[in-house]
Design a protein around this motif. Sequence first.
Motif, PDB file in Angstrom:
ATOM      1  N   TYR A  54     -48.713  -7.620  36.834  1.00  0.00           N
ATOM      2  CA  TYR A  54     -47.952  -6.722  37.696  1.00  0.00           C
ATOM      3  C   TYR A  54     -48.510  -5.318  37.543  1.00  0.00           C
ATOM      4  N   ASP A  55     -49.191  -4.854  38.568  1.00  0.00           N
ATOM      5  CA  ASP A  55     -49.846  -3.539  38.527  1.00  0.00           C
ATOM      6  C   ASP A  55     -50.704  -3.396  37.276  1.00  0.00           C
ATOM      7  N   HIS A 337     -43.137   2.252  34.843  1.00  0.00           N
ATOM      8  CA  HIS A 337     -44.294   1.420  34.526  1.00  0.00           C
ATOM      9  C   HIS A 337     -45.336   2.298  33.829  1.00  0.00           C
ATOM     10  N   ASP A 339     -48.413   2.514  34.069  1.00  0.00           N
ATOM     11  CA  ASP A 339     -49.496   2.987  34.936  1.00  0.00           C
ATOM     12  C   ASP A 339     -48.981   3.654  36.203  1.00  0.00           C
TER      13      ASP A 339
END
Length: 394
Positions: A54-55, A337, A339
Amino acid sequence: MKQALDGITIADFTQMMQGPWATQKLADMGADVIKIERIGGEWERKLPAGGELYDGVSPFFLAMNRNKRSVTLDLKSEGGQQVALDIAAEADAVVENFRPGVMEKFNLSYDDVREVNPEVVYVSASGFGSDGPYADRPGQDLLLQAMSGLANYTGRKDDPPTPVGTAVVDEHSATLIALNTMFALFHKERTGEGQRLEANLLNAALDFQCQELTAAMNMDKDFERSKEGVAQAWLGGPYGIYETADGYVAIAMTPMDVLADVTGLDELKEFDGEEATYEHRDEIKRILEAYTRTQPTDELLEKFLTADIWISSVEDFDDVQANPQIQHNDMIVELDHPDGGTFRTVGPPVDHSETPASLEEGPPNPGQHTEEVLAEHGYDEETIANLRHQGVAE
């Protein structure tokens, strides 16, 4: 608001789920958890879910590493070992879940740490324990579901052994680690005495099957899975999952006369008493499921709940997110998150009136706090720069 573990520092040498989920529970309650990772970060950061990240980050890692500070070190180097020891020297607790012997190779064993921190609570977690005939075996959730008997008693009688759909052994072991770390910290608070704790997946797998194992070990009876899918090898009907006209419901322990009155299935009254409901559990399920298949789920829920029959719809994760009680309980939270952007995850499960859990930070990037933590432990800028240049820290 003050948190329960304000002022407690945890040197966290854990990876995967067993250890990181335990230390996250402590971090949520205010402990300063310093996650000490290998250069580049622990490998679960790149463990795919369904083949994808996820990302750029594993959702499994995101789920278990919030509220922590990351320091990346080469623990195979003398310099990295010394930095880690300096961090452990000022920690209230050290938690690790390497295979037995690894921390000794890193010169970070209980004895090593106790020399510089005599009151430390040192928690070792593994698959099977630090010694014994299986100590060197790989410990992983599926393997322990198999070894502990869980897989052999899950599913229908004619199915092969069936594992459950989540890492339940890791999950229970993590909770036990957090709980027993708190026991040891409480003892330390009262007496000033540290100690070593050992946790393992095998013990955890037996612990959460305490009622089933007690029955099996003490009763002269063979327990087998139900052919029709009664959900527990030790219980009688109607306990199980039932198809409806538009989905599925779960029905738990319910007297036969109550079920008969609500459904109009008078034949269920023949199975009176616990012995009869166990002996005829497959027949009970066939009779009742023939009825539930004709009923829309919502109507069945309303009818059964009105009669105080223990029933629930069977929901997928989309349903779970929309469930009004889950929303009311604030169990789905949004965090940053590492990032950029945000992600959704599961929040703390227990409310505290005076010392609530706090979700201050999302999971860190690898080494995000290396400089900050080392400075707190007396390292000047030049020394930190040299450690980075030598590849000892990142």
